[in-house]
Write a protein that holds these residues in place. Structure first.
Motif, PDB file in Angstrom:
ATOM      1  N   LYS A   1       0.824  -1.213   0.000  1.00 51.53           N
ATOM      2  CA  LYS A   1       0.000   0.000   0.000  1.00 51.53           C
ATOM      3  C   LYS A   1       0.857   1.261   0.000  1.00 51.53           C
ATOM      4  CE  LYS A   1      -4.447  -0.710  -0.154  1.00 51.53           C
ATOM      5  NZ  LYS A   1      -5.273  -0.053  -1.196  1.00 51.53           N
ATOM      6  N   GLU A   2       2.004   1.202   0.696  1.00 50.82           N
ATOM      7  CA  GLU A   2       2.855   2.388   0.768  1.00 50.82           C
ATOM      8  C   GLU A   2       3.682   2.625  -0.494  1.00 50.82           C
ATOM      9  OE1 GLU A   2       5.008  -0.700   3.481  1.00 50.82           O
ATOM     10  OE2 GLU A   2       2.999  -0.323   2.704  1.00 50.82           O
ATOM     11  N   ASP A   3       3.656   1.681  -1.424  1.00 51.18           N
ATOM     12  CA  ASP A   3       4.452   1.800  -2.653  1.00 51.18           C
ATOM     13  C   ASP A   3       3.652   2.545  -3.726  1.00 51.18           C
ATOM     14  OD1 ASP A   3       6.504   0.365  -1.456  1.00 51.18           O
ATOM     15  OD2 ASP A   3       5.744  -1.556  -2.149  1.00 51.18           O
ATOM     16  N   PHE A   4       3.383   3.813  -3.456  1.00 48.46           N
ATOM     17  CA  PHE A   4       2.612   4.631  -4.389  1.00 48.46           C
ATOM     18  C   PHE A   4       3.415   4.892  -5.659  1.00 48.46           C
ATOM     19  CE2 PHE A   4       5.176   7.663  -2.042  1.00 48.46           C
ATOM     20  CZ  PHE A   4       5.564   8.579  -3.006  1.00 48.46           C
ATOM     21  N   PHE A   5       2.728   5.325  -6.691  1.00 46.47           N
ATOM     22  CA  PHE A   5       3.437   5.702  -7.916  1.00 46.47           C
ATOM     23  C   PHE A   5       2.885   7.003  -8.475  1.00 46.47           C
ATOM     24  CE2 PHE A   5       0.071   2.777  -9.422  1.00 46.47           C
ATOM     25  CZ  PHE A   5      -0.517   3.508 -10.441  1.00 46.47           C
ATOM     26  N   VAL A   6       3.737   7.668  -9.249  1.00 41.83           N
ATOM     27  CA  VAL A   6       3.389   8.933  -9.901  1.00 41.83           C
ATOM     28  C   VAL A   6       3.842   8.849 -11.352  1.00 41.83           C
ATOM     29  CG1 VAL A   6       3.578  10.300  -7.782  1.00 41.83           C
ATOM     30  CG2 VAL A   6       5.598   9.973  -9.226  1.00 41.83           C
ATOM     31  N   PRO A   7       3.339   9.716 -12.220  1.00 34.98           N
ATOM     32  CA  PRO A   7       3.797   9.700 -13.617  1.00 34.98           C
ATOM     33  C   PRO A   7       5.286  10.044 -13.717  1.00 34.98           C
ATOM     34  CG  PRO A   7       1.782  10.979 -13.384  1.00 34.98           C
ATOM     35  CD  PRO A   7       2.272  10.709 -12.000  1.00 34.98           C
ATOM     36  N   GLN A   8       5.993   9.403 -14.631  1.00 31.94           N
ATOM     37  CA  GLN A   8       7.402   9.744 -14.858  1.00 31.94           C
ATOM     38  C   GLN A   8       7.523  11.181 -15.359  1.00 31.94           C
ATOM     39  OE1 GLN A   8       9.450   6.978 -17.406  1.00 31.94           O
ATOM     40  NE2 GLN A   8       8.904   5.197 -16.173  1.00 31.94           N
ATOM     41  N   ASN A   9       6.585  11.586 -16.184  1.00 33.39           N
ATOM     42  CA  ASN A   9       6.558  12.947 -16.707  1.00 33.39           C
ATOM     43  C   ASN A   9       5.276  13.628 -16.252  1.00 33.39           C
ATOM     44  OD1 ASN A   9       8.976  12.508 -18.359  1.00 33.39           O
ATOM     45  ND2 ASN A   9       7.640  11.202 -19.596  1.00 33.39           N
ATOM     46  N   LYS A  10       5.293  14.931 -16.209  1.00 32.24           N
ATOM     47  CA  LYS A  10       4.122  15.672 -15.778  1.00 32.24           C
ATOM     48  C   LYS A  10       2.945  15.374 -16.699  1.00 32.24           C
ATOM     49  CE  LYS A  10       6.526  19.582 -13.642  1.00 32.24           C
ATOM     50  NZ  LYS A  10       6.717  21.056 -13.665  1.00 32.24           N
ATOM     51  N   GLY A  11       1.770  15.267 -16.087  1.00 37.23           N
ATOM     52  CA  GLY A  11       0.585  15.042 -16.889  1.00 37.23           C
ATOM     53  C   GLY A  11      -0.090  13.727 -16.560  1.00 37.23           C
ATOM     54  N   CYS A  12      -0.620  13.080 -17.579  1.00 35.47           N
ATOM     55  CA  CYS A  12      -1.452  11.905 -17.415  1.00 35.47           C
ATOM     56  C   CYS A  12      -0.635  10.646 -17.147  1.00 35.47           C
ATOM     57  CB  CYS A  12      -2.294  11.712 -18.676  1.00 35.47           C
ATOM     58  SG  CYS A  12      -3.587  10.493 -18.486  1.00 35.47           S
ATOM     59  N   PHE A  13      -1.255   9.677 -16.452  1.00 33.98           N
ATOM     60  CA  PHE A  13      -0.617   8.399 -16.184  1.00 33.98           C
ATOM     61  C   PHE A  13      -0.492   7.545 -17.439  1.00 33.98           C
ATOM     62  CE2 PHE A  13      -1.940   9.116 -11.728  1.00 33.98           C
ATOM     63  CZ  PHE A  13      -0.761   8.772 -11.099  1.00 33.98           C
ATOM     64  N   VAL A  14      -1.395   7.729 -18.370  1.00 38.59           N
ATOM     65  CA  VAL A  14      -1.477   6.802 -19.501  1.00 38.59           C
ATOM     66  C   VAL A  14      -1.629   7.553 -20.817  1.00 38.59           C
ATOM     67  CG1 VAL A  14      -3.987   6.589 -19.402  1.00 38.59           C
ATOM     68  CG2 VAL A  14      -2.634   4.684 -20.285  1.00 38.59           C
ATOM     69  N   ARG A  15      -1.133   6.934 -21.874  1.00 42.14           N
ATOM     70  CA  ARG A  15      -1.366   7.468 -23.220  1.00 42.14           C
ATOM     71  C   ARG A  15      -1.492   6.304 -24.183  1.00 42.14           C
ATOM     72  NH1 ARG A  15       4.159   8.695 -25.691  1.00 42.14           N
ATOM     73  NH2 ARG A  15       5.644   7.822 -24.217  1.00 42.14           N
ATOM     74  N   GLU A  16      -2.139   6.558 -25.299  1.00 46.39           N
ATOM     75  CA  GLU A  16      -2.330   5.535 -26.311  1.00 46.39           C
ATOM     76  C   GLU A  16      -1.183   5.582 -27.306  1.00 46.39           C
ATOM     77  OE1 GLU A  16      -6.346   3.880 -28.217  1.00 46.39           O
ATOM     78  OE2 GLU A  16      -5.770   5.839 -29.008  1.00 46.39           O
ATOM     79  N   VAL A  17      -0.552   4.439 -27.548  1.00 43.69           N
ATOM     80  CA  VAL A  17       0.604   4.396 -28.446  1.00 43.69           C
ATOM     81  C   VAL A  17       0.471   3.207 -29.394  1.00 43.69           C
ATOM     82  CG1 VAL A  17       2.135   5.446 -26.720  1.00 43.69           C
ATOM     83  CG2 VAL A  17       1.978   2.955 -26.883  1.00 43.69           C
ATOM     84  N   PRO A  18       1.099   3.293 -30.580  1.00 46.56           N
ATOM     85  CA  PRO A  18       1.100   2.147 -31.496  1.00 46.56           C
ATOM     86  C   PRO A  18       2.212   1.162 -31.130  1.00 46.56           C
ATOM     87  CG  PRO A  18       2.161   4.021 -32.533  1.00 46.56           C
ATOM     88  CD  PRO A  18       1.680   4.500 -31.186  1.00 46.56           C
ATOM     89  N   VAL A  19       1.869  -0.102 -31.088  1.00 49.48           N
ATOM     90  CA  VAL A  19       2.844  -1.162 -30.838  1.00 49.48           C
ATOM     91  C   VAL A  19       2.780  -2.146 -32.003  1.00 49.48           C
ATOM     92  CG1 VAL A  19       3.401  -3.158 -29.397  1.00 49.48           C
ATOM     93  CG2 VAL A  19       2.865  -0.961 -28.335  1.00 49.48           C
ATOM     94  N   GLU A  20       3.925  -2.408 -32.602  1.00 54.01           N
ATOM     95  CA  GLU A  20       3.998  -3.309 -33.753  1.00 54.01           C
ATOM     96  C   GLU A  20       4.368  -4.720 -33.305  1.00 54.01           C
ATOM     97  OE1 GLU A  20       6.267  -3.740 -38.092  1.00 54.01           O
ATOM     98  OE2 GLU A  20       6.944  -2.255 -36.619  1.00 54.01           O
ATOM     99  N   GLU A  21       3.643  -5.692 -33.822  1.00 52.67           N
ATOM    100  CA  GLU A  21       3.977  -7.095 -33.559  1.00 52.67           C
ATOM    101  C   GLU A  21       4.854  -7.606 -34.700  1.00 52.67           C
ATOM    102  OE1 GLU A  21       1.322 -10.264 -31.595  1.00 52.67           O
ATOM    103  OE2 GLU A  21       1.054 -10.573 -33.759  1.00 52.67           O
TER     104      GLU A  21
END
Length: 271
Positions: free
Chosen positions: A154-174
């Motif tokens: 519970k104490e192992d909180f996390f924050v974004p590496q960069n300012k702003g949103c936690f998540v973004r949509e990205v293209p991943v190629e298989e």
């Protein structure tokens, strides 16, 4: 094939990822990375256990170093004896306030528990599901989380590496790999992650994977994500952890994310 997936880039000042099969002891080691079920549990928690589809998870991460922390606690047998004693007191209608301190003074033998903790953890977590409705639901829950966020304890909180949103949509190629030479030429080195392995295969690729890192039996998925946490049944799989030295696969499908700003690529396998 290229799919749009969700990518979380997060930072944890400290983190402890306990192996589920390691019981509470005087020394508790940590895994190098969280497991797929840890991330699945986080997602289920954020969407109020409404996610029912099978979704894919990939985890790539690094940490600065390991430290040894300690806490003072009771021996494990204390709680078994406490529950037995408590049932007797309930039957006799004795208030908790009258027996709790007495029992602790009489039975508790304090001990010091040491456990490994990772420092300065950076994780890239990839999430994908073919269910468009649940994909959108997970994306919105991560974009505007309304609950406390932690991975590990519970104490192992996390924050974004960069300012702003936690998540973004990205293209991943298989990418389909047919030879190690192809992987080297395309610089598809898999590192700082887990890769699934089979212990009963004579396949050369599997044998090479087994020789490339540390073998673990880790939670792979839950039989029912909608179940309460205490009722969830874990499905285990075998994985090898790859450090920064990495591994070039000779065969199979590899997921590749390219950061077009830095021109760096991240290769990983779905867990």
């Amino acid at each position: 094939m290229i799919n749009n997936v969700l990518k979380m880039d997060i930072y944890q000042p400290f983190a402890h990822y306990r192996e589920p099969k390691i019981m509470q002891d005087d020394f508790i080691p940590t895994l190098h990375l969280p497991t797929a079920t840890t991330i699945a549990g986080l997602i289920s928690y954020l969407v109020d256990r409404q996610a029912k589809s099978v979704f894919k998870i990939g985890i790539v991460g690094t940490y600065k170093n390991k430290e040894i922390h300690f806490i003072r606690g009771e021996f494990e047998s204390y709680w078994t004896k406490m529950r037995t004693f408590q049932r007797k007191m309930i039957e006799k209608q004795v208030p908790y306030s009258e027996y709790a301190i007495f029992f602790k003074d009489k039975q508790a033998g304090n001990r010091v528990m040491n456990f490994e903790v990772l420092q300065d953890v950076n994780l890239s977590i990839f999430i994908y599901t073919e269910n468009a409705t649940e994909y959108k639901m997970i994306k919105e829950a991560l974009e505007s989380p309304t609950k406390y966020l932690s991975i590990g304890r519970k104490e192992d909180f996390f924050v974004p590496q960069n300012k702003g949103c936690f998540v973004r949509e990205v293209p991943v190629e298989e990418v389909e790999i047919k030879s190690k030479k192809q992987a080297i030429m395309k610089n598809l080195c898999i590192k700082n992650t887990y890769i699934p392995v089979s212990l009963n295969s004579n396949d050369e690729e599997m044998e090479n994977r087994l020789r490339s890192g540390v073998l673990y039996a880790l939670p792979k998925s839950y039989k029912d994500l909608t179940a309460e946490k205490k009722d969830r049944q874990i499905v285990y799989g075998h994985y090898v952890y790859l450090d920064n030295n990495g591994y070039y696969p000779s065969r199979g499908k590899v997921q590749v994310y390219t950061d077009y700003e830095t021109k760096e690529t991240t290769s990983f396998l779905w867990l």
